[in-house]
Structure formats: C-alpha cells, structure tokens
Motif scaffolding. Structure first.
Motif, PDB file in Angstrom:
ATOM      1  N   LYS A 855       0.836  -1.209   0.000  1.00  0.00           N
ATOM      2  CA  LYS A 855       0.000   0.000   0.000  1.00  0.00           C
ATOM      3  C   LYS A 855       0.874   1.265   0.000  1.00  0.00           C
ATOM      4  O   LYS A 855       0.523   2.281  -0.598  1.00  0.00           O
ATOM      5  CB  LYS A 855      -0.942  -0.025   1.202  1.00  0.00           C
ATOM      6  CG  LYS A 855      -1.959  -1.165   1.100  1.00  0.00           C
ATOM      7  CD  LYS A 855      -3.031  -1.049   2.162  1.00  0.00           C
ATOM      8  CE  LYS A 855      -4.177  -2.004   1.899  1.00  0.00           C
ATOM      9  NZ  LYS A 855      -3.821  -3.425   2.161  1.00  0.00           N
ATOM     10  N   MET A 856       2.005   1.188   0.684  1.00  0.00           N
ATOM     11  CA  MET A 856       2.911   2.350   0.667  1.00  0.00           C
ATOM     12  C   MET A 856       3.481   2.549  -0.736  1.00  0.00           C
ATOM     13  O   MET A 856       3.595   3.670  -1.226  1.00  0.00           O
ATOM     14  CB  MET A 856       4.062   2.139   1.653  1.00  0.00           C
ATOM     15  CG  MET A 856       3.635   2.247   3.084  1.00  0.00           C
ATOM     16  SD  MET A 856       5.072   2.302   4.186  1.00  0.00           S
ATOM     17  CE  MET A 856       4.529   1.184   5.423  1.00  0.00           C
ATOM     18  N   HIS A 857       3.822   1.426  -1.348  1.00  0.00           N
ATOM     19  CA  HIS A 857       4.385   1.506  -2.689  1.00  0.00           C
ATOM     20  C   HIS A 857       3.388   2.137  -3.658  1.00  0.00           C
ATOM     21  O   HIS A 857       3.748   2.990  -4.486  1.00  0.00           O
ATOM     22  CB  HIS A 857       4.795   0.100  -3.162  1.00  0.00           C
ATOM     23  CG  HIS A 857       5.610   0.118  -4.414  1.00  0.00           C
ATOM     24  ND1 HIS A 857       5.276  -0.583  -5.540  1.00  0.00           N
ATOM     25  CD2 HIS A 857       6.744   0.789  -4.720  1.00  0.00           C
ATOM     26  CE1 HIS A 857       6.172  -0.349  -6.484  1.00  0.00           C
ATOM     27  NE2 HIS A 857       7.080   0.472  -6.009  1.00  0.00           N
ATOM     28  N   ALA A 858       2.120   1.749  -3.510  1.00  0.00           N
ATOM     29  CA  ALA A 858       1.079   2.322  -4.377  1.00  0.00           C
ATOM     30  C   ALA A 858       1.004   3.837  -4.178  1.00  0.00           C
ATOM     31  O   ALA A 858       0.879   4.603  -5.147  1.00  0.00           O
ATOM     32  CB  ALA A 858      -0.266   1.662  -4.079  1.00  0.00           C
ATOM     33  N   ALA A 859       1.102   4.266  -2.927  1.00  0.00           N
ATOM     34  CA  ALA A 859       1.034   5.710  -2.650  1.00  0.00           C
ATOM     35  C   ALA A 859       2.244   6.430  -3.245  1.00  0.00           C
ATOM     36  O   ALA A 859       2.122   7.512  -3.825  1.00  0.00           O
ATOM     37  CB  ALA A 859       0.951   5.941  -1.143  1.00  0.00           C
ATOM     38  N   LEU A 860       3.416   5.808  -3.110  1.00  0.00           N
ATOM     39  CA  LEU A 860       4.629   6.404  -3.693  1.00  0.00           C
ATOM     40  C   LEU A 860       4.488   6.525  -5.211  1.00  0.00           C
ATOM     41  O   LEU A 860       4.841   7.549  -5.803  1.00  0.00           O
ATOM     42  CB  LEU A 860       5.850   5.531  -3.352  1.00  0.00           C
ATOM     43  CG  LEU A 860       6.393   5.653  -1.926  1.00  0.00           C
ATOM     44  CD1 LEU A 860       7.233   4.432  -1.556  1.00  0.00           C
ATOM     45  CD2 LEU A 860       7.231   6.921  -1.770  1.00  0.00           C
ATOM     46  N   LYS A 861       3.938   5.479  -5.818  1.00  0.00           N
ATOM     47  CA  LYS A 861       3.743   5.485  -7.272  1.00  0.00           C
ATOM     48  C   LYS A 861       2.785   6.587  -7.693  1.00  0.00           C
ATOM     49  O   LYS A 861       2.961   7.215  -8.727  1.00  0.00           O
ATOM     50  CB  LYS A 861       3.164   4.134  -7.733  1.00  0.00           C
ATOM     51  CG  LYS A 861       4.151   3.001  -7.649  1.00  0.00           C
ATOM     52  CD  LYS A 861       4.945   2.948  -8.910  1.00  0.00           C
ATOM     53  CE  LYS A 861       4.892   1.572  -9.497  1.00  0.00           C
ATOM     54  NZ  LYS A 861       6.034   1.264 -10.317  1.00  0.00           N
ATOM     55  N   LYS A 862       1.768   6.763  -6.873  1.00  0.00           N
ATOM     56  CA  LYS A 862       0.787   7.800  -7.194  1.00  0.00           C
ATOM     57  C   LYS A 862       1.465   9.172  -7.231  1.00  0.00           C
ATOM     58  O   LYS A 862       1.237   9.958  -8.142  1.00  0.00           O
ATOM     59  CB  LYS A 862      -0.334   7.772  -6.142  1.00  0.00           C
ATOM     60  CG  LYS A 862      -1.399   8.798  -6.394  1.00  0.00           C
ATOM     61  CD  LYS A 862      -2.554   8.667  -5.428  1.00  0.00           C
ATOM     62  CE  LYS A 862      -3.457   9.880  -5.562  1.00  0.00           C
ATOM     63  NZ  LYS A 862      -4.584   9.839  -4.645  1.00  0.00           N
ATOM     64  N   VAL A 863       2.310   9.425  -6.248  1.00  0.00           N
ATOM     65  CA  VAL A 863       3.020  10.708  -6.249  1.00  0.00           C
ATOM     66  C   VAL A 863       3.951  10.780  -7.459  1.00  0.00           C
ATOM     67  O   VAL A 863       3.994  11.789  -8.174  1.00  0.00           O
ATOM     68  CB  VAL A 863       3.816  10.907  -4.941  1.00  0.00           C
ATOM     69  CG1 VAL A 863       4.627  12.205  -5.002  1.00  0.00           C
ATOM     70  CG2 VAL A 863       2.871  10.939  -3.742  1.00  0.00           C
TER      71      VAL A 863
END
Ligand code: BAL
Ligand code: ZN
Length: 882
Positions: A855-863
């Motif tokens: 989930k953190m990775h997804a958030a990083l990708k979003k940014v």
C-alpha cells in the motif's frame, strides 16, 4: 532532472567584487536593478560568464555601459550566458519578480503584507541573474524604495547609511554591508514592523545595536529572544574569542518560513516559532528552542558567514559546526554537570529518532555528500546533527583546549574565504600536531557504524580485556566501508558502583583516570586494562562519544546496576533505555504471536523496580528523571525491528505505560506534588525540569483513565499560569476519555485563536492524539484556521499526523498513505521544499510487513505519476522507490 556531483566542481569563471542593487518594492511586480563589477578568474577553464536566474523577467542587460546584442548572450532555461566577455566587466541587469505570487517562500516573497527574502541555498537567483554559488563573495550596497505608509520599515544587510522621502508617498533606505558575502546571505525586509532594541557593550568596549523586529502586537514576546542574543554574543567571546563584527545586529520574525531561521549577514530572519515567547503562549521547550536557534544563527556569523562553504557539498562545514556550537552554548548556559548531561541526552535522542533512520534508508548520504539533485533536500539531520557529532568527536579526541586551538587556526587561515570540510579537519590536525587522515571517513562514508564490545576478565592476572569490533552497513552507492577512527570513552564500575582507576597495559600514564578515551582505528582492537582487582561492569561510550550503535551484552541486573550507579549520567539514562527497549521488543514479539500481555509479569520485573528507584531518587535532577522515565519512542523501537509492526509497537508502549502508571501510581502522585512550580513562571532549567517531571507524572497518572486522574488533569488545565502546564494537561485530556475533553479542546482554541503559534499546538496535539484517525485529520483540515500555504500550519497538522502518530497513520487499509500522497501532491504545487519534507515520511517503507509495503508503494507510485512534480519531491520519491 540533473544530478550534480562534487567531483565536477570547477571554480567560477568570474569573481564578483561589488554588487549594487535597487529595489522598487511592489507585491505584484518588483523591479530590481543590479549593477555588479566582475573580474575574470584566471584559474577557470571557462571563457563565458554564466549567470543563473529563475522565474524572472529580464528587462535590461548592459555590459560596460552598452546594451548587449542578442548575439552576445543566450538566455536558456534558468541561465544567462554571456559569450567571451572582457576581463573586467560591469554588468547592469534589470529584472522583475512577482513576490505576492511566490508561495515557494524562496527568493523575495510576501507574508502578511510584508516583504521578506530567503536566499539559502539558491533563492538569490529568483531575485536577479547572478553567479549564485557560495564561493562567489562580494560587497553589497542595497537601496530599497517603497510606499512609506504600507512599508515604513526598510531593512537589509549591514549598516543603514542613508534614508529619506522620494515623493509620491514613497521613501527609500540605503544599506551597505562592509563584509564580502556569498549571495545566499543576502536579505531584505520591508513592511509594518516594530522592534525591541537595546545597545550592548562588547568585551572590547565597542557598543552595538541589537534589534528584534516583529509585527505590531508582539512586542510582549521578544524579551527572551533578546536575552538569548545577548547570551550568545557573550558566550562566543568567552568560549571562542569571537566578537560581533557589525555595529548592528537584527532579528526579524516572519510567520511564513520554510526553515527555523536564517543567518543572513546582520539581518537574521526567523520563523516566529523561534522568536516569540511569553509564559502565556510558549512552553519550556519553545523557550529552549528559541535560545538555541538564536544562538545557532548568531554563531553562524563566524562559522558560515566569515568563513563560508566552497560549494553546497560542504554544507556540514558550517551546519555541523554551528549545531555543535549551539549545543555547547545551551549546555554551558545551564552550567551544571547534570544539566549538561540532560542536554546531551536530548541531543542524542534527536539523532537516534531522526538521523539513524535516515542513515539506514534510501536517502542515506555522507556528512559531505557526493551528489544531489536538489540541494534543499540536503538540509538534513545527517548534515546538521550527525555533522555536529563529527565536530564533537574532534573535541573528544583533542580535548577542549586542543579543539579551541584548531578553531583559532581555522579562522587564522580562512577568514573571508569559501572553504571545504577538509580545511577544517586540516586546521584541527595541524593545530594539534595530530594525524587525522582516517577521520575523513566520517565525512565520506554514510551509514551508522556498529560497535561490538566483548570483554574478558582474568582474575589471576587481574586484567580486563575489552575487544572493540566495528562494522558499517552498506548504504546507497557504498557497499563496502573502511574502518572509522572512533573515540570510545569508557569506565569500569566496581561492585559498589564506583569507578575503578583505569590503567592500560603498554601505556605510560601519569594518573589512572575514571574515564578514558580509547581510539579505535582498526576493524577489531583489544584494549587490556591492568590491576583490575575484581570483575567490573563496563560503562562504554560514555557521553555518547561517537555516533554509533553500541552492541554490548548486559544482563537485566547489570543494566539496573548501571542505571542506579554509573557516574556518567548519559550512560545511566542509556542503561534504563536499554532495559526498557529489551522489554518492549520482547512484548512486541508476544503481541505478534497473539499472546496476552500481562501486568503481573511486569510488576515483579526489573524494569518496574529500576523505574521506581529512578523516580524516587531525590538526588537526581528532575529533568534527568523525566528523561530516564520516558520510554523509547515508537519510532526508535521501530528501528530495532527487522520488520516494523507499528500496531504491535503502539500496543506494547501503551501497555507498558499503563502498567507503570498503575504499579507506580502512588510514586507518580508524590512526584507530581513534589515538582509543582508555584509562583511566577521562569523558563530556567531547574524550573523547566520540575515541570517536565511533573507533567510526565501527570501523563502516566492519566493513563489510568479514571475520574481522579481526569480531575487532576482538568484542575491543572484550569489553573495553569503558563503554556507548559496548560498544554501538558490538555494533551493528557485529549488522550483520555475524560468527560471534559471536548470542552477543553474547544475552549483552548477560543482562548488562543489570535495566537498562530498556539493554534499550531492545538492542531498538533490533536494530530498526534491516540484517537485521531485519518478521517479526523481530514475533518480538522476543514477548520477555518487550517491552510496548507503556511508551513508551520501544514507541519502542525499534516506532518504531526504522518510522522507523529504511527499507529493511526499506518492504518491497515492504507488510508493514511493515500492521505499522505494527496498532501504531498497538494503541497508540491504550493511549496516544493515543504512537500519534499513530507515526501520523506515513507522513506522506510521497505521495512514494513508486505501488506503495508504494497500500500505504501502504491502511494509512492501515485506521487511519482503526478505531472509537474518539483525536482525536490521527484528526488525523494525516486530514491525511495528505486
Ligand atoms: N542555514 C540555514 C538555516 C540554519 O541552519 O541556520
Ligand atoms: Zn545553520
């Protein structure tokens, strides 16, 4: 974006001797006329003159009195290149900037209708085209022109040499800075401001004018900053023989500011947070922060301004040294040995809480980095706090007098120059006749070294062998590390807890000291003590003599023994923290195995006894007891785990606090009563220490969450005559189920609605409160007082939640990470520097369990997928993901 490398440094093609600037200040469009004289640098391989500029409109460009034709120069993205100019050049440049639209708070901007500047590291290029690099040092004369009614006060660096009216309701002021300076130290301030001023007599007898400028209505909050400034001036004269070199020294407070403060020559600009204080609005921590930041900026006048950095890779040359100086200043002001120890513990706590994780994460970098994309991202705890530890190690190795000799030689050699970290190290070595070659590795190698200690006592021979083994984990771009030069302060305790006299085998010693500094320079070394009459308990790394992780096997009983007896206060504290950490990690394991946590087990435990003993030890300073009785933070515990489980850590820390709260309830109550500070508030260290212990006791008592505890907190809240007690009570209430909780929060806001710094506290304490989840933070963002545009406000709510409330932020559904991504993206459009700081929150994402990682990775990708990402944010996110 482009990566800049230290190895690519080339000297500038031109030096600038003088800069004259004229500003026609207007929030919408400020015209800046600059005339500078330049001279070719024979040591540069480049023929062309390259100036840099950002977000500027170029109105005019003249060289040696003539307009430049289009063939003579090229205007690129962010650069202005002039082809093959003559050796001596006078350039005249007119530019236009838009201060009111400048939300980055770099360059010239508007805050509450007043003008301010921030030029470090690369803000001057938003004012005019210039060789905006710290090794170009020039003398500045600045004329400010503005509407007299709207901007009655016009300030810049140095001395005021002329002022007057120019008609049309406008006026002007001319400032001249007698010292050469790099462009990052340029500053101007214009607006409606008032000041507290005093004349101060230096040791030499010279009189100087000191001013603290604030917005109208804040003059009742400047005395502490003024006192801190006077203390700083005196301290630098006494400890380092350094005198204020100007006739006037100004501090100006501004509420919109990216950093804590800025050391512009003679015109320090400060975040209001580090200026404004009175007992009603400021806590003991605020008072201490103001003292150290005022000191820090003042000390930069020599370490940073008189001797500056050759390039930004050398940033720690001034920052590490100046943090060390401000730490010593604060410690000396307290004066007592135990006060010094308390200050040391507080500083080491910051290092462990913030720098150790940085040093183990994707943004790890040496104290002197080899590359960067955006220099603003390198104003880090590594450059500042680890840098200060590196400077402290010189003093540990050379002694106070040796350190002072090194400082004297540094100024003798480099006053007025822009130099490198190596020049500082050379001055320390040469002044003391020492070889400090290996010491360079502290500047070039990233990562926190580990220091393993093995001991062996030989009762027959009466020798005690201490084997020290060092290693350092890999960091980005540095797989293998060379051994560091590590000063290891050590003592040996006998069975009664007394220091044994230390005699090293193979050494000629005049005396047998209680503490000795061993110098570890190899991967492994054994130091053998002789005439050791009984098996000792070692006290290693006294005073935290090096920024390393100490790996040493103690039994619980030995830790309790050290906590009770060590003559080194730092290691007394350290022993208690180790004991607590051991228990917290064991319990975390239990939670993860679904075992129930049991109070009974704790009540009979060593930790409970050791805490009770420390709490009731009247011989210990209250300030020290408060530190000793505070459990390691959730972040510090997290760093000890291979896979971070924020929920288990939170549950365990809370369980331990509740257990200590109930088993020691009577003791907490005694401490609470005994450490009241009735009468007039004073922020001195003794009174502040008492309040700290009393308020820690309150927080433990309120863990019991019963009517008596609620009543105690409510009574303190209602009757407090200072913000320290007020906010402590409110925090306790906010973390409880007290019936008065909501009323207290509401009444607090109403009472302090007009005090921005207190409203920040109000947001922050809610953001970090145990019951505040993502939805609650989103609701708080809708409060009329909330804005992302003011960095202090953004930090108070968003940063406090994302960094200071781990169990809620790491909600298993990932909602905290989505929230984080949204705020990074929103801030990126307003203020890249602040956004990049928030972007750092997910640095350690690989340390979490796979479900959270994903989930953190997804958030990083979003940014990362966001359009128009600043290079500030892009650098952080790219390094995190890769
Ligand atoms: N030079 C930036 C702010 C400070 O470190 O003082
Ligand atoms: Zn600094």
């Amino acid at each position: 974006p482009q990566t800049i490398y230290r190895k690519d440094y080339t000297p500038p093609s031109y030096w600038v001797d003088t800069v004259e600037m004229g500003f026609d200040l207007d929030p919408e469009a400020t015209h800046v006329a600059t005339r500078m004289t330049l001279r070719r640098n024979p040591d540069s391989p480049n023929r062309n003159l390259v100036l840099v500029g950002e977000s500027l409109r170029l109105e005019q460009l003249r060289m040696n009195g003539k307009d430049l034709s289009k063939r003579q120069y090229a205007l690129g993205r962010g650069t202005l290149e002039i082809f093959n100019p003559p050796d001596n050049v006078t350039l005249e440049i007119e530019t236009v900037t838009h201060p009111a639209m400048n939300t980055s708070l770099m360059g010239l901007y508007v805050s509450n209708g007043n003008f301010f500047t921030q030029c470090e590291a690369e803000g001057f290029r938003k004012i005019t085209y210039f060789p905006d690099r710290p090794d170009v040092m020039a003398k500045y004369t600045v004329m400010l022109r503005a509407d007299k009614e709207k901007y009655p006060v016009l300030l810049s660096n140095g001395n005021l040499i002329e002022q007057g009216d120019i008609g049309d309701g406008r006026h002007y002021a001319v400032w001249e800075d007698p010292f050469k300076k790099p462009s990052y130290l340029f500053a101007l301030v214009a607006g409606k401001l008032v000041c507290q001023e005093e004349t101060y007599t230096l040791k030499s007898g010279r009189e100087v004018l000191l001013q603290v400028w604030v917005e109208d209505g804040n003059l009742d909050k400047t005395q502490h900053a003024m006192d801190s400034l006077k203390n700083s001036i005196r301290w630098d004269e006494e400890r380092f023989g350094l005198e204020l070199d100007l006739d006037r020294f100004m501090i100006v407070a501004v509420s919109d500011f990216n950093m804590g403060a800025m050391e512009n020559k003679g015109l320090n600009i400060f975040n209001t947070k580090f200026v404004l204080a009175n007992p009603r609005i400021a806590t003991d921590t605020d008072y201490a922060g103001i003292e150290s930041v005022v000191g820090h900026e003042y000390f930069h006048n020599w370490t940073g301004n008189r001797v500056t950095c050759r390039d930004w890779f050398q940033l720690s040359l001034k920052e590490g040294l100046t943090v060390f100086r401000d730490q010593e200043f604060s410690a000396d002001l307290i004066g007592t040995d135990s006060g010094r120890a308390v200050k040391r513990i507080e500083d080491v706590r910051v290092l462990r809480q913030a720098q150790f994780p940085e040093d183990a994460g994707p943004m790890a970098h040496p104290v002197r980095p080899d590359s960067y994309v955006e220099i603003n991202n390198f104003y880090t705890v590594t450059i500042y706090e680890k840098g200060a530890e590196v400077v402290r190690m010189y003093q540990t190795l050379l002694g106070r007098d040796g350190f002072r000799k090194g400082m004297d030689l540094y100024f003798e050699r480099h006053d007025g120059q822009a130099v490198e970290c190596d020049d500082f190290r050379a001055a320390m070595a040469d002044a003391n006749g020492r070889d400090l070659k290996q010491f360079e590795l502290w500047y070039s190698q990233a990562g926190t070294p580990r220091l393993k200690v093995d001991t062996e006592y030989d009762a027959d021979a009466q020798t005690y062998a201490v084997t020290l083994t060092q290693s350092c984990p890999p960091t980005p771009g540095q797989a293998e590390k060379q051994p560091f030069h590590i000063p290891v302060a050590i003592g040996l305790l006998d069975a009664r807890g007394k220091d044994m006299p230390l005699r090293l085998e193979g050494e000629q010693q005049d005396e047998a000291p209680a503490t000795m500094v061993l110098e570890l320079t190899e991967a492994t070394q054994t130091f053998r003590f002789k005439q050791v009459t009984e098996r000792p308990v070692p006290s290693v790394l006294r005073g935290f003599s090096a920024p390393v992780v100490l790996d040493i096997a103690y039994t619980d009983d030995e830790l309790a023994f050290l906590m009770a007896n060590d003559s080194d206060a730092f290691n007394r504290w350290e022993a208690g923290q180790r004991l607590a950490m051991r228990r917290m990690l064991a319990l975390t394991g239990a939670v993860q195995n679904n075992q129930a946590l049991s109070d009974a087990e704790l009540e009979e435990g060593t930790l409970n006894d050791a805490f009770r003993a420390a709490l009731n030890d009247e011989a210990l300073d209250p300030a020290f007891r408060e530190l000793a009785l505070t459990l390691p933070s959730e972040t510090v515990v997290a760093e000890q785990m291979d896979v971070i489980d924020p929920h288990a850590i939170h549950a365990v820390r809370r369980f331990l606090r509740r257990s200590l709260a109930s088993s020691l309830r009577g003791d907490w109550m005694v401490a609470y009563q005994a450490n009241r500070t009735p009468g007039t508030y004073s922020p001195d260290a003794i009174a502040a220490g008492k309040r700290a212990l009393k308020n820690l006791a309150l927080s433990y008592i309120v863990e019991n969450d019963d009517a008596d505890a609620h009543h105690l907190a409510q009574t303190q809240y209602d009757n407090a005559n200072n913000m320290t007690d007020r906010i402590a009570a409110l925090t306790a209430l906010a973390n409880s189920s007290a019936p008065g909780r909501a009323d207290a929060l509401n009444s607090f806001y109403e009472e302090f609605e007009q005090e921005a710094l207190v409203v920040d506290k109000w947001f922050a304490l809610q953001a970090m409160s145990r019951t505040t989840d993502v939805a609650a933070v989103r609701a708080l963002m809708k409060h009329p007082a909330f804005t992302l545009k003011n960095p202090n406000r953004a930090r108070s709510l968003i940063f406090s939640f994302c960094n200071g409330n781990p169990s809620q932020f790491h909600a298993v559904d990932g909602s905290g990470y989505q929230f984080w991504a949204e705020q990074v993206i929103a801030l990126n459009a307003i203020n890249p520097q602040v956004a990049a700081r928030l972007a750092r929150t997910l640095d350690r994402w690989r340390k979490y369990a796979p479900a959270l990682q994903e989930k953190m990775h997804a958030a990083l990708k979003k940014v990362a997928a966001t359009k128009e990402l600043s290079k500030d944010v892009l650098e952080v996110i790219t390094k995190s993901i890769s």
